[in-house]
Each structure stands twice: as C-alpha cells, then as structure tokens.
Design a protein around this motif. Structure first.
Motif, PDB file in Angstrom:
ATOM      1  N   ILE A 158       0.881  -1.166   0.000  1.00  0.00           N
ATOM      2  CA  ILE A 158       0.000   0.000   0.000  1.00  0.00           C
ATOM      3  C   ILE A 158       0.917   1.213   0.000  1.00  0.00           C
ATOM      4  N   LYS A 218      -2.825   0.305  -3.988  1.00  0.00           N
ATOM      5  CA  LYS A 218      -2.531  -1.012  -3.420  1.00  0.00           C
ATOM      6  C   LYS A 218      -2.102  -1.900  -4.563  1.00  0.00           C
ATOM      7  N   ILE A 262      -8.932  -3.634  -1.870  1.00  0.00           N
ATOM      8  CA  ILE A 262      -8.714  -3.124  -0.528  1.00  0.00           C
ATOM      9  C   ILE A 262      -9.783  -3.714   0.385  1.00  0.00           C
ATOM     10  N   GLU A 316      -8.308  -2.584   5.827  1.00  0.00           N
ATOM     11  CA  GLU A 316      -7.267  -1.760   5.199  1.00  0.00           C
ATOM     12  C   GLU A 316      -7.801  -0.354   4.952  1.00  0.00           C
TER      13      GLU A 316
END
Length: 74
Positions: free
Chosen positions: A35, A46, A55, A59
């Motif tokens: 990330i 990402k 994601i 996250e």
C-alpha cells in the motif's frame, strides 16, 4: 490507535518513507502486498505483485486513519 498500529495489526510493515511516498508491505503465503501513499498528489495505491489489488474494509479503515493523520482531507 494510530494508523501505523492498525497497519501493523493487519500484518503490514512500513518499509520506506521519502519525500515522494511511503509504503507499507505485507507478505502472506508467499504473496506480496503493498500500500503506497504518494505525497505530491495525495493518492494511494494497493499493489499485489505490482498489479492492482482489492482493498479490504480493515485496510480502508487504516488508510482513512492515515489520511486523517496526514491532514489530507483539509
């Protein structure tokens, strides 16, 4: 809890921080996840083995916390 602590809880390690970007990295079952926060244009990516990845909601929570800590929402 800080964003760094949230990322750490998710298995990520902060591996770089320079004037352009900083990166969190996780290796899980021989898979590499990154990330990246790009400072100049305030964007986030990402990567999964250098390809775009999805994601997770956890996250996203950590990313939102980091964006808040950086003051990027102002």
């Amino acid at each position: 809890m800080s964003a760094d602590e949230m990322f750490e809880e998710l298995g990520y390690e902060k591996v770089s921080d320079d004037k352009y970007s900083f990166e969190y990295r996780k290796i899980l079952d021989d898979d590499l996840f990154e990330i990246n926060f790009w400072k100049e244009d305030k964007t986030i990516s990402k990567n999964y083995y250098r390809e775009m990845g999805y994601i997770t909601t956890k996250e996203l929570q950590a990313i939102n916390k980091k964006v808040e800590e950086l003051g990027w929402m102002k």
